[in-house]
Design a protein around this motif. Sequence first.
Motif, PDB file in Angstrom:
ATOM      1  N   GLU A   1      -3.518   5.710   3.376  1.00 24.56           N
ATOM      2  CA  GLU A   1      -4.896   5.504   3.825  1.00 24.56           C
ATOM      3  C   GLU A   1      -5.877   5.570   2.662  1.00 24.56           C
ATOM      4  OE1 GLU A   1      -2.813   7.672   5.038  1.00 24.56           O
ATOM      5  OE2 GLU A   1      -2.328   6.893   7.027  1.00 24.56           O
ATOM      6  N   THR A   2      -5.583   6.473   1.703  1.00 26.56           N
ATOM      7  CA  THR A   2      -6.443   6.594   0.518  1.00 26.56           C
ATOM      8  C   THR A   2      -6.343   5.347  -0.348  1.00 26.56           C
ATOM      9  OG1 THR A   2      -6.068   8.984   0.554  1.00 26.56           O
ATOM     10  CG2 THR A   2      -7.009   8.053  -1.451  1.00 26.56           C
ATOM     11  N   VAL A   3      -5.118   4.826  -0.472  1.00 29.64           N
ATOM     12  CA  VAL A   3      -4.932   3.585  -1.235  1.00 29.64           C
ATOM     13  C   VAL A   3      -5.737   2.455  -0.605  1.00 29.64           C
ATOM     14  CG1 VAL A   3      -3.255   1.784  -1.824  1.00 29.64           C
ATOM     15  CG2 VAL A   3      -2.692   4.194  -2.192  1.00 29.64           C
ATOM     16  N   LYS A   4      -5.677   2.342   0.728  1.00 29.55           N
ATOM     17  CA  LYS A   4      -6.443   1.305   1.420  1.00 29.55           C
ATOM     18  C   LYS A   4      -7.932   1.448   1.134  1.00 29.55           C
ATOM     19  CE  LYS A   4      -3.275   0.737   5.336  1.00 29.55           C
ATOM     20  NZ  LYS A   4      -3.127   0.886   6.812  1.00 29.55           N
TER      21      LYS A   4
ATOM     22  N   ALA B   1       0.966   3.992  -2.946  1.00 26.72           N
ATOM     23  CA  ALA B   1       0.684   5.395  -2.623  1.00 26.72           C
ATOM     24  C   ALA B   1       1.756   6.304  -3.200  1.00 26.72           C
ATOM     25  CB  ALA B   1       0.607   5.575  -1.107  1.00 26.72           C
ATOM     26  N   SER B   2       3.009   5.867  -3.098  1.00 28.68           N
ATOM     27  CA  SER B   2       4.110   6.667  -3.631  1.00 28.68           C
ATOM     28  C   SER B   2       4.027   6.777  -5.146  1.00 28.68           C
ATOM     29  CB  SER B   2       5.448   6.031  -3.230  1.00 28.68           C
ATOM     30  OG  SER B   2       6.537   6.731  -3.783  1.00 28.68           O
ATOM     31  N   ARG B   3       3.698   5.692  -5.821  1.00 28.24           N
ATOM     32  CA  ARG B   3       3.628   5.695  -7.286  1.00 28.24           C
ATOM     33  C   ARG B   3       2.470   6.536  -7.793  1.00 28.24           C
ATOM     34  NH1 ARG B   3       4.000  -0.358  -9.492  1.00 28.24           N
ATOM     35  NH2 ARG B   3       3.792   0.785 -11.445  1.00 28.24           N
ATOM     36  N   LEU B   4       1.372   6.509  -7.050  1.00 29.19           N
ATOM     37  CA  LEU B   4       0.160   7.188  -7.504  1.00 29.19           C
ATOM     38  C   LEU B   4       0.010   8.599  -6.946  1.00 29.19           C
ATOM     39  CD1 LEU B   4      -2.303   4.178  -7.157  1.00 29.19           C
ATOM     40  CD2 LEU B   4      -1.326   5.078  -9.275  1.00 29.19           C
ATOM     41  N   GLY B   5       0.910   8.989  -6.055  1.00 31.46           N
ATOM     42  CA  GLY B   5       0.809  10.314  -5.462  1.00 31.46           C
ATOM     43  C   GLY B   5      -0.350  10.436  -4.486  1.00 31.46           C
TER      44      GLY B   5
ATOM     45  N   ASN C   1       0.829  -1.205   0.000  1.00 29.45           N
ATOM     46  CA  ASN C   1       0.000   0.000   0.000  1.00 29.45           C
ATOM     47  C   ASN C   1       0.863   1.254   0.000  1.00 29.45           C
ATOM     48  OD1 ASN C   1      -2.267  -1.563   0.030  1.00 29.45           O
ATOM     49  ND2 ASN C   1      -2.733  -1.266   2.195  1.00 29.45           N
ATOM     50  N   ALA C   2       1.958   1.220   0.751  1.00 29.05           N
ATOM     51  CA  ALA C   2       2.848   2.379   0.802  1.00 29.05           C
ATOM     52  C   ALA C   2       3.503   2.631  -0.551  1.00 29.05           C
ATOM     53  CB  ALA C   2       3.917   2.175   1.879  1.00 29.05           C
ATOM     54  N   ALA C   3       3.942   1.555  -1.212  1.00 30.27           N
ATOM     55  CA  ALA C   3       4.575   1.704  -2.520  1.00 30.27           C
ATOM     56  C   ALA C   3       3.576   2.198  -3.553  1.00 30.27           C
ATOM     57  CB  ALA C   3       5.185   0.375  -2.964  1.00 30.27           C
TER      58      ALA C   3
END
Length: 303
Positions: free
Chosen positions: A271-274, A263-267, A259-261
């Motif tokens: 928490e939003t990715v989750k 989030a980084s790729r998608l900007g 999820n962290a990776a």
Amino acid sequence: MTSATSGASGMGAEAVVEAVEVRAALLRLRRATGLQIAFGGLLREPRRMRIAELNGAATGALRGLAIRSGNGLGGRAIALSRPCAVTDYRAARHISHEYDAAVAAEGLRSVLAVPVVVRRKVRGVLYGALRQPLTLGDRTLDAAVAAARDVEQSLVVRDEVERLVAAERAPAPDHPARADEEVRAQVRAEVRAEVREIHSELRALAPRIVDAGLRADLLSMCDRLTAAATPGAVVRDTGIALAPRELDVLACVATGSTNAAAASRLGLRPETVKSYLRAAMRKLGAHTRLEAVAAARRAGLLA
């Protein structure tokens, strides 16, 4: 006449999309620098290009001008594969002057030319100019180089998509070393895995593209990759509809991103990715991340 009126009649779909990319880069260049005119084009044959896109032109003198490697400022940029500039075009001694008539008709004095270089090969040239003999500073040159790199990145993505689609659809080599069907199946599986990885990277890149037209083209390529990754498959109407961001997150998950990776790729925030991932899993009826990816692929939503 501006770039918005450039003719697209007789151009193939690929050429039209490339024209949009160049046009957007020229617009960004003028907005970033205050240059009075920006123009350029892509090479359609080795060492030669035509000026196809103009932004801020007062006449049509430059449109369609054929630029050969080594000739004029743009030809010099092609030959040297690096940016070139002159403070006063008509008086410049280190360039040839085959195009003086067209340059004079447009009233250009200070001109810079920046090549679009993809894998050490010049694929186009972007120009920026003023109608006064003023020195073009580093800020202007940096902006022109950045615009050329934008076009370069678009061409790299397009080339990679076309290569992967062609590789996926090509029959396995029919020679003794790969005559065995299991080996050929393994090759196809490896290519399909690469297509899926590129698909994920493209979906992650798409939201960062400001130009709506280019973003739509890139997402269209993602759809083509999805089809190429499952050749011959029948996509069933499952009634499942995932939001673009939900697909983006799933595409990252499909390549093993945390999820962290993702989030980084998608900007995005983790928490939003989750949140997007949970919504996608709920729509797909999946209980785990991997189940969600598999369900999205079965539904034809993901490569």
